[in-house]
Enzyme design. Structure first.
Site, PDB file in Angstrom:
ATOM      1  CB  CYS A 113      -0.878  -0.015   1.255  1.00 30.51           C
ATOM      2  SG  CYS A 113      -1.798   1.506   1.524  1.00 30.51           S
ATOM      3  CD  GLU A 140      -6.131  -2.542   2.922  1.00 30.22           C
ATOM      4  OE1 GLU A 140      -6.621  -1.393   2.849  1.00 30.22           O
ATOM      5  OE2 GLU A 140      -6.095  -3.317   1.949  1.00 30.22           O
ATOM      6  CG  HIS A 199     -10.763   4.714   0.105  1.00 31.80           C
ATOM      7  ND1 HIS A 199      -9.572   5.153  -0.437  1.00 31.80           N
ATOM      8  CD2 HIS A 199     -10.417   3.906   1.141  1.00 31.80           C
ATOM      9  CE1 HIS A 199      -8.566   4.641   0.239  1.00 31.80           C
ATOM     10  NE2 HIS A 199      -9.052   3.876   1.195  1.00 31.80           N
ATOM     11  CB  CYS A 232      -5.488   6.290  -2.737  1.00 31.81           C
ATOM     12  SG  CYS A 232      -5.580   4.934  -1.562  1.00 31.81           S
ATOM     13  CE1 TYR A 264      -9.590   0.382  -0.669  1.00 38.78           C
ATOM     14  CE2 TYR A 264      -9.133  -1.894  -0.138  1.00 38.78           C
ATOM     15  CZ  TYR A 264      -9.151  -0.575   0.222  1.00 38.78           C
ATOM     16  OH  TYR A 264      -8.712  -0.210   1.476  1.00 38.78           O
ATOM     17  CB  CYS A 324      -4.142  -0.293  -5.017  1.00 40.22           C
ATOM     18  SG  CYS A 324      -5.512  -0.617  -3.901  1.00 40.22           S
ATOM     19  CB  THR A 331      -4.020   3.827   5.518  1.00 39.30           C
ATOM     20  OG1 THR A 331      -4.773   2.641   5.699  1.00 39.30           O
ATOM     21  CG2 THR A 331      -2.863   3.563   4.570  1.00 39.30           C
ATOM     22  CD  GLU A 379      -3.186   0.234   7.686  1.00 34.74           C
ATOM     23  OE1 GLU A 379      -2.363  -0.632   8.041  1.00 34.74           O
ATOM     24  OE2 GLU A 379      -3.356   0.553   6.488  1.00 34.74           O
TER      25      GLU A 379
END
Lengths: 483, 104
Positions: free
Chosen positions: A98, A443, A292, A102, A296, A299, A189, A257
């Site tokens: 990650c 995650e 968001h 974003c 997904y 990424c 994050t 996180e």
């Protein structure tokens, strides 16, 4: 635009309050627990300056006309939305992890549109304040976290019904020069290596919840802001000096996180974007979540490219790549990954303009994207582990491989095909272990909202009456039959 | 103009999911161009570019857009395993570009 090293230096100039394993951390940029996460974000700066990635990772500011990092951009077309997905895939491929930027990017876009709507209805100054912050973020190329999720306490109660009101970030004082907020945001994050936090409400709110309707910007080293970094699976390997056993020592596992505590934190009015307007909380939550969840399939597809590549290479090393069932599973991995990508591209192409002029992905399709991620990433991991074999969980350590007494045995008995050293197999196994065990999977389940959050949005967004009418028409069962 | 070197530049599509190794081609090309006596490799940010090579990782060819084409008098578009819409194997792409750059 900053480069990666300038970003690292910018972190060293800040003095945030950060704790990890019971100790206060002096420099996040220089501590082994955080370095992989810092490296991953640093790559978003470096690649924006690399010719190969420039077209994806830079753009022109709609506010100033200056060239900016794409992670500070407000989307003004479906093309921008598609570009975001492609840039996330590219960065996922390069990091296998990650890269955290974003979240704040999506928060900026959501707040940009909601503050505009707020201003139209109430005549508030929030939008101009956000535009001022956005100009600063673009000019300084800042990395902001998006801090939405509250600890929530008793989930059956609304924020104002909680025995402990601090379970949701709330306003405890309104002053002439700003507000004071208290509470916490969980599993944020990039929290310890960002420049600041964009704080947003976590749920739709009612009139009784007015004090919980707060959206603001808080620089990371503001007094009263305390960061408690979360543990990850096998995180002690980062501090043990071993490299192979980390799997991905350069960029680590997911984003790093933290729990952010706001202990009576003062926020000047210039950084306040919502203060009591509870009726706009849902719009903010939905727009942020949409942006968001759109991500997904970008990424995670990039990560799936790395995982599939590692699995294929490992099958070659272990001499199984020719087996038909292995090839079938590898193809299945590609199918799962590209399905996620299809979802992200589709919701971006079906995006539309909001009143503020910026674009949002189609909410229904964005939620489908994320819901698929909660399933497909687990299936991808299962297939990778199936092909990898039990050695994934029983392999001796890097230290034993280097040991003068037993290293020769590790070398001998971990070898696969004759012409490839055991080290190659060990490195691939550790990379797959890091990407498929523990934290990385969780995650995928809960990042950007748990599956039920997506299902609630599907329930709201699905056009049930339209679907019923279609069926009634074809089946000859008109509405009158049920009246 | 006689005696003046023709200025050649390179622009990438963005490299989101390339089917060919763009970085390798991007490393080979400047060196190959520099070996040609009548060619000069320059940055894509410069002006007066004669030919811009648009290196795209797949047939979608995201880099092939007017804003980039307008930077030069002529462009050569690589889109996955093709050069100017003619199929070319990845290993032969650099050679095919150099051949196109040479005067006929």
């Amino acid at each position: 635009m900053m480069c990666g090293d300038e970003y690292r230096e910018s972190l060293r100039r800040l003095k945030p309050e950060v704790y990890y394993l019971g100790e206060k951390i002096e420099s996040v940029a220089d501590h082994p627990a955080f370095i992989p996460h810092v490296n991953s974000v640093a790559l978003t700066y470096d690649l924006a300056r690399a010719p190969e990635f420039e077209e994806l990772l830079t753009t022109k500011s709609h506010l100033t006309g200056e060239k900016i990092n794409f992670f500070t951009h407000v989307h003004h077309s479906c093309h921008d939305l598609v570009r975001k997905v492609k840039s996330l895939r590219a960065l996922g491929q390069q990091t296998g992890s990650c890269f955290a930027r974003c979240v704040g990017h999506d928060a900026l876009n959501a707040i940009y549109s909601v503050t505009y709507d707020l201003g139209k209805k109430n005549g508030t100054e929030y939008h101009q304040r956000l535009v001022n912050l956005l100009k600063e973020v673009q000019a300084k190329d800042l990395f902001l976290s998006g801090a939405m999720t509250d600890p929530k306490g008793d989930r059956s109660l609304s924020p104002s019904q909680q025995k402990d009101p601090d379970q949701h970030v709330h306003i405890v004082a309104r002053k002439q020069d700003g507000i004071v907020v208290r509470g916490a945001k969980a599993h944020i994050t990039g929290a310890v290596n960002a420049h600041g936090h964009l704080v947003m409400p976590t749920t739709s709110l009612k009139e009784a919840d007015q004090d919980f309707a707060v959206c603001c910007y808080v620089p990371i080293d503001t007094p009263g802001v305390i960061h408690i970094f979360g543990r990850q699976t096998n995180d002690d390997r980062k501090c043990s000096g071993c490299l192979i056993d980390q799997g991905n020592p350069e960029y680590g596992i997911v984003g790093g996180e933290a729990l952010i505590v706001f202990e009576d934190v003062f926020v000047p009015w210039e950084h306040v974007f919502m203060c009591g307007e509870y009726d706009f909380a849902f719009d903010l939550v939905e727009r942020f979540a949409t942006a968001h969840r759109q991500n997904y399939g970008g990424c995670k597809t990039g990560l799936a490219d790395v995982l599939t590549g590692a699995t294929y290479a490992l099958a070659e090393v272990q001499g199984t790549v020719g087996a038909s069932h292995v090839r079938d599973k590898l193809v299945e991995m590609v199918h799962l990954a590209e399905t996620l990508y299809c979802c992200s591209i589709a919701c971006s192409c079906q995006g539309y303009a909001l009143p503020a002029g910026n674009f949002m992905a189609d909410p229904l399709l964005a939620n489908v994207t994320k819901l698929n991620v909660t399933r497909h990433v687990y299936e991808l991991a299962r297939l990778a582990q199936d092909i990898a074999g039990g050695m994934l969980a029983t392999m001796p350590s890097e230290s034993d491989w280097k040991n003068t007494s037993v290293g020769k045995y590790v070398d001998k008995y971990l070898k696969g095909v004759a012409d490839v050293p055991a080290e190659t197999r060990m490195r691939l196994l550790r990379l797959i272990e890091g990407m498929t065990c523990g934290t990385a999977l969780v995650e995928s389940m809960h990042g950007a909202g748990s599956p039920q959050a997506q299902k609630i949005m599907l329930m709201r967004r699905a056009n049930w009456e339209h679907k019923k009418r279609l069926a009634q028409k074809l089946s000859g069962t008109g509405e009158s039959r049920h009246d | 103009m006689p005696g003046q070197k023709r200025r050649v530049s390179l622009k990438y599509c963005g490299s989101c999911n390339p089917l060919i190794d763009l970085s390798r081609i991007g490393q080979v090309l400047p060196a190959a161009i520099s070996q040609e006596t009548d060619l000069l490799f320059v940055s894509a940010e410069e002006t007066n570019i004669d030919t811009i090579i648009i290196l795209c990782g797949c047939p979608r060819a995201c880099g092939n857009k007017e804003t980039i084409r307008a930077r030069a008098l002529r462009c050569i578009v690589v889109a996955g395993e093709s050069v100017d819409a003619v199929p070319v194997a990845e290993k032969d792409i650099s050679t095919a570009i150099i051949k196109k750059l040479k005067p006929k």
